[in-house]
Design a protein around this motif. Structure first.
Motif, PDB file in Angstrom:
ATOM      1  N   MET A 123       0.782  -1.206  -0.108  1.00  0.00           N
ATOM      2  CA  MET A 123       0.033   0.102  -0.038  1.00  0.00           C
ATOM      3  C   MET A 123       0.872   1.215  -0.100  1.00  0.00           C
ATOM      4  SD  MET A 123      -3.177   0.591   2.138  1.00  0.00           S
ATOM      5  CE  MET A 123      -3.148   1.465   3.837  1.00  0.00           C
ATOM      6  N   ARG A 124       0.573   2.353  -0.972  1.00  0.00           N
ATOM      7  CA  ARG A 124       1.361   3.459  -0.980  1.00  0.00           C
ATOM      8  C   ARG A 124       1.070   4.247   0.265  1.00  0.00           C
ATOM      9  NH1 ARG A 124      -1.343   4.211  -5.860  1.00  0.00           N
ATOM     10  NH2 ARG A 124      -2.786   5.816  -4.950  1.00  0.00           N
ATOM     11  N   GLU A 125       2.109   5.423   0.527  1.00  0.00           N
ATOM     12  CA  GLU A 125       1.952   6.182   1.829  1.00  0.00           C
ATOM     13  C   GLU A 125       0.719   7.152   1.613  1.00  0.00           C
ATOM     14  OE1 GLU A 125       4.595   9.548   3.839  1.00  0.00           O
ATOM     15  OE2 GLU A 125       5.631   8.117   2.641  1.00  0.00           O
TER      16      GLU A 125
ATOM     17  N   LEU B 156      -7.678   0.763   0.860  1.00  0.00           N
ATOM     18  CA  LEU B 156      -7.061  -0.136  -0.214  1.00  0.00           C
ATOM     19  C   LEU B 156      -7.673   0.113  -1.486  1.00  0.00           C
ATOM     20  CD1 LEU B 156      -7.933  -3.653   1.339  1.00  0.00           C
ATOM     21  CD2 LEU B 156      -5.787  -2.941   1.061  1.00  0.00           C
ATOM     22  N   ARG B 157      -8.637   0.894  -1.613  1.00  0.00           N
ATOM     23  CA  ARG B 157      -8.940   1.563  -2.940  1.00  0.00           C
ATOM     24  C   ARG B 157      -8.098   2.494  -3.279  1.00  0.00           C
ATOM     25  NH1 ARG B 157     -15.052   2.777  -4.505  1.00  0.00           N
ATOM     26  NH2 ARG B 157     -15.216   3.492  -2.361  1.00  0.00           N
ATOM     27  N   VAL B 158      -7.806   3.794  -2.248  1.00  0.00           N
ATOM     28  CA  VAL B 158      -7.304   4.694  -2.695  1.00  0.00           C
ATOM     29  C   VAL B 158      -5.739   4.586  -2.850  1.00  0.00           C
ATOM     30  CG1 VAL B 158      -6.596   6.955  -1.543  1.00  0.00           C
ATOM     31  CG2 VAL B 158      -8.895   6.269  -1.652  1.00  0.00           C
TER      32      VAL B 158
ATOM     33  N   VAL C 167     -12.500  -6.153  -2.871  1.00  0.00           N
ATOM     34  CA  VAL C 167     -12.879  -5.967  -1.302  1.00  0.00           C
ATOM     35  C   VAL C 167     -14.354  -6.383  -1.741  1.00  0.00           C
ATOM     36  CG1 VAL C 167     -13.037  -4.427   0.461  1.00  0.00           C
ATOM     37  CG2 VAL C 167     -10.864  -4.403  -0.854  1.00  0.00           C
ATOM     38  N   LEU C 168     -15.121  -7.134  -1.099  1.00  0.00           N
ATOM     39  CA  LEU C 168     -16.523  -7.390  -0.969  1.00  0.00           C
ATOM     40  C   LEU C 168     -17.075  -6.726   0.211  1.00  0.00           C
ATOM     41  CD1 LEU C 168     -16.620 -11.061  -1.910  1.00  0.00           C
ATOM     42  CD2 LEU C 168     -16.860  -9.017  -3.415  1.00  0.00           C
TER      43      LEU C 168
END
Length: 137
Positions: free
Chosen positions: A1-3, A52-54, A35-36
């Motif tokens: 995951m990005r910062e 997680l989306r962003v 992701v559900l």
């Protein structure tokens, strides 16, 4: 995951604001993630799905989440009792208020028939896998 920002807690006064951040780095070979979510997804699960989306490019699949984003504080009273007060609100990674709004999925799916919910087949998982396979990174 990005910062970046995972979630922000905004309170009644600016001194009570708090930000939770990811400190990771982007991975060139980041796995594809789905992701559900549905109306039973609330609070921490909404924050995780949004983060997680962003920050990881996850695809959020299902139905709008519940929309629980209130921060409550229990304050003891002198007589031994206590009072619970709403002292803030949680905002997701995109700085959208969760309380009362919920998280909208990228791909909305209909509610599966009850007979499928009791069985082994899961049309939501099948659809999420299909969507991930169709993505090219």
């Amino acid at each position: 995951m990005r910062e970046g920002t995972i979630a922000t807690q905004k309170g009644r006064s600016t001194g009570s604001n708090r930000q939770e951040r990811a400190t990771g780095t982007a991975n060139r070979h980041q796995p594809r993630i789905a992701v559900l979510v549905d109306g039973g997804s609330a609070a921490a699960s909404e924050i995780v799905a949004s983060a997680l989306r962003v920050h990881a490019g996850a695809l959020v699949v299902g139905q709008r989440t519940y929309g629980h984003g209130s921060v409550q504080t229990i304050m003891p009273l002198q007589n031994g009792a206590a009072i619970k007060l709403t002292t803030g609100r949680w905002y997701d990674a995109a700085d959208v208020l969760l309380e009362g709004n919920g998280l909208r999925p990228d791909v909305e799916l209909p509610t599966p028939p009850d007979k499928l919910l009791a069985g082994v087949e899961d049309p939501w998982i099948d659809r999420a896998v299909e969507l991930l396979r169709s993505q090219r990174h």
